[in-house]
Design a protein around this motif. Structure first.
Motif, short mmCIF file in Angstrom:
data_model
loop_
_atom_site.label_atom_id
_atom_site.label_comp_id
_atom_site.label_asym_id
_atom_site.label_seq_id
_atom_site.Cartn_x
_atom_site.Cartn_y
_atom_site.Cartn_z
N ARG A 166 13.50 2.65 -12.21
CA ARG A 166 12.53 1.79 -11.54
C ARG A 166 12.91 1.55 -10.09
NH1 ARG A 166 11.81 -3.46 -14.54
NH2 ARG A 166 11.52 -4.58 -12.60
N VAL A 167 11.91 1.12 -9.33
CA VAL A 167 12.10 0.78 -7.93
C VAL A 167 11.67 -0.67 -7.75
CG1 VAL A 167 11.51 1.36 -5.55
CG2 VAL A 167 11.55 3.16 -7.29
N GLU A 168 12.50 -1.44 -7.05
CA GLU A 168 12.21 -2.85 -6.80
C GLU A 168 12.19 -3.11 -5.30
OE1 GLU A 168 14.77 -4.20 -10.78
OE2 GLU A 168 15.52 -4.61 -8.76
N TRP A 169 11.20 -3.85 -4.84
CA TRP A 169 11.12 -4.26 -3.43
C TRP A 169 10.96 -5.76 -3.39
CZ3 TRP A 169 8.04 -7.07 -0.21
CH2 TRP A 169 8.20 -6.86 1.17
N GLY A 170 11.86 -6.43 -2.67
CA GLY A 170 11.78 -7.89 -2.59
C GLY A 170 12.87 -8.45 -1.70
N GLU A 171 13.21 -9.70 -1.90
CA GLU A 171 14.24 -10.35 -1.09
C GLU A 171 15.58 -9.63 -1.28
OE1 GLU A 171 13.97 -12.78 1.12
OE2 GLU A 171 11.79 -12.82 0.76
N SER A 172 16.33 -9.54 -0.20
CA SER A 172 17.62 -8.85 -0.24
C SER A 172 18.59 -9.58 -1.16
CB SER A 172 18.22 -8.75 1.16
OG SER A 172 19.52 -8.20 1.11
N GLN A 173 19.34 -8.82 -1.94
CA GLN A 173 20.38 -9.36 -2.82
C GLN A 173 21.76 -9.14 -2.24
OE1 GLN A 173 19.76 -7.35 -6.56
NE2 GLN A 173 17.96 -8.58 -7.09
N ARG A 174 21.83 -8.57 -1.04
CA ARG A 174 23.11 -8.25 -0.42
C ARG A 174 23.16 -8.76 1.02
NH1 ARG A 174 24.09 -7.61 -5.00
NH2 ARG A 174 25.33 -5.93 -5.96
N ALA A 192 3.62 5.59 -5.65
CA ALA A 192 3.68 5.50 -7.11
C ALA A 192 2.56 6.31 -7.76
CB ALA A 192 3.61 4.04 -7.55
N LYS A 193 1.37 6.18 -7.24
CA LYS A 193 0.23 6.91 -7.80
C LYS A 193 0.42 8.41 -7.66
CE LYS A 193 -4.80 7.30 -7.50
NZ LYS A 193 -6.05 6.79 -6.84
N ALA A 194 0.89 8.85 -6.49
CA ALA A 194 1.09 10.27 -6.25
C ALA A 194 2.15 10.87 -7.17
CB ALA A 194 1.49 10.51 -4.78
N GLU A 195 3.16 10.04 -7.53
CA GLU A 195 4.25 10.51 -8.38
C GLU A 195 3.99 10.27 -9.87
OE1 GLU A 195 6.96 12.11 -7.25
OE2 GLU A 195 6.18 12.01 -5.20
N GLN A 211 0.82 -1.20 0.00
CA GLN A 211 0.00 0.00 0.00
C GLN A 211 0.86 1.26 0.00
OE1 GLN A 211 -3.36 -0.07 -0.38
NE2 GLN A 211 -3.07 2.13 -0.74
N VAL A 212 1.95 1.23 0.77
CA VAL A 212 2.85 2.38 0.81
C VAL A 212 3.45 2.63 -0.57
CG1 VAL A 212 5.02 3.26 1.75
CG2 VAL A 212 3.40 2.12 3.25
N LEU A 213 3.95 1.58 -1.20
CA LEU A 213 4.54 1.72 -2.52
C LEU A 213 3.51 2.16 -3.56
CD1 LEU A 213 7.05 -1.25 -2.92
CD2 LEU A 213 7.57 1.17 -3.15
N VAL A 269 7.29 -3.81 -8.03
CA VAL A 269 8.09 -2.98 -8.93
C VAL A 269 7.32 -1.71 -9.24
CG1 VAL A 269 9.02 -2.77 -11.27
CG2 VAL A 269 9.35 -4.89 -9.99
N VAL A 270 8.04 -0.61 -9.22
CA VAL A 270 7.48 0.69 -9.62
C VAL A 270 8.29 1.18 -10.82
CG1 VAL A 270 7.09 3.08 -8.96
CG2 VAL A 270 6.71 1.26 -7.29
N GLU A 271 7.64 1.47 -11.91
CA GLU A 271 8.31 1.96 -13.12
C GLU A 271 7.92 3.41 -13.35
OE1 GLU A 271 7.16 -0.81 -16.12
OE2 GLU A 271 8.73 -2.25 -15.56
N THR A 272 8.93 4.24 -13.61
CA THR A 272 8.69 5.67 -13.77
C THR A 272 8.72 6.09 -15.22
OG1 THR A 272 10.98 6.46 -13.75
CG2 THR A 272 10.00 5.90 -11.62
N ALA A 273 8.11 7.21 -15.50
CA ALA A 273 8.10 7.75 -16.86
C ALA A 273 9.49 8.22 -17.27
CB ALA A 273 7.10 8.90 -16.96
N ASP A 274 10.36 8.47 -16.30
CA ASP A 274 11.71 8.95 -16.57
C ASP A 274 12.68 7.81 -16.88
OD1 ASP A 274 11.02 11.60 -16.21
OD2 ASP A 274 11.36 11.51 -14.04
N GLY A 275 12.20 6.57 -16.84
CA GLY A 275 13.03 5.45 -17.24
C GLY A 275 13.78 4.75 -16.14
#
Length: 225
Positions: free
Chosen positions: A54-62, A27-30, A21-23, A46-52
């Motif tokens: 993106r934002v990803e939320w998921g399992e840590s890769q680090r 995303a909608k506001a932006e 819900q936060v994401l 995943v959030v994809e922006t018009a500026d090309g």
């Protein structure tokens, strides 16, 4: 392992709560597109922006981010050979300590290629001067294999954006790592808890930093006569 980092981030590995819900609200506001993705680990968002970018939320890769991870990513068009990493000195010290302990425990004489790039770069690359901003120089480290590119990236707008972040939300104890590798600018931080206000601030900073790198890449491709 990484006990110091666990103490730094405290309860960042809390339950997902209202992450979606936060994401989605941000995303909608932006004016960005929000979607859920599924994979072997259970998926994320995943959030994809018009500026090309993106934002990803998921399992840590680090290994230095426990639980979920929030990633901002952008293909800047910068030369794939340019590498940069920016972290707080507090986080850098924790990462360097872990690298040292790995070498000591395994009696290694060479840098472990299984480590994330940014952890190896702390030992490999030269520091870039941050003296143009005494506040940043005191608390942060920028390292790169291309000093001229990194220095040019630190124009007035970038320095101002970084100064604002450092004075408002980018604290010494925040686990946040900024890297440039193979032309991709990535900002990684803990994905829990996900706070609307900080999400907006991090997004604004990332957009500014990515824009500057894109400007540099474009200028390098089309130099003035």
């Amino acid at each position: 392992m990484f006990d110091a980092l666990k103490r730094m981030i405290g309860g960042s590995a809390a339950a997902n709560g209202d992450t979606d819900q936060v994401l989605a609200t941000w995303a909608k506001a932006e004016g960005h597109a929000f979607k859920r993705v599924k994979d072997k680990t259970g998926g994320g968002y995943v959030v994809e922006t018009a500026d090309g970018w993106r934002v990803e939320w998921g399992e840590s890769q680090r290994p230095y981010i426990m639980g979920k991870e929030l990633r901002f990513r952008c293909d800047t068009g910068m030369s794939p050979d340019v590498q940069m990493v920016m972290v707080s000195k507090t986080l850098a010290q924790a990462l360097e300590s872990d690298v040292f302990s790995r070498f000591t425990n395994a009696m290694q004489t060479q840098i472990d290629n299984t480590l994330p790039d940014e952890m190896r770069w702390l030992a490999m690359h030269q520091r870039v001067s941050l003296n143009a901003s005494p506040g940043l120089a005191k608390r942060f480290m920028l390292l790169s294999n291309a000093d001229a590119v990194a220095t040019a990236w630190l124009d007035e707008g970038v320095l101002s954006a970084l100064d604002d972040a450092a004075s408002v939300w980018w604290t010494d104890t925040l686990v946040l790592v900024l890297t440039l590798n193979r032309g991709i600018l990535t900002m990684r931080t803990a994905g829990q808890p996900l706070e609307p206000a900080r999400l907006k601030l991090v997004g604004q900073l990332f957009a500014r930093l990515a824009l500057r790198l894109r400007e540099q890449a474009k200028a390098a491709q089309h130099p003035k006569p």
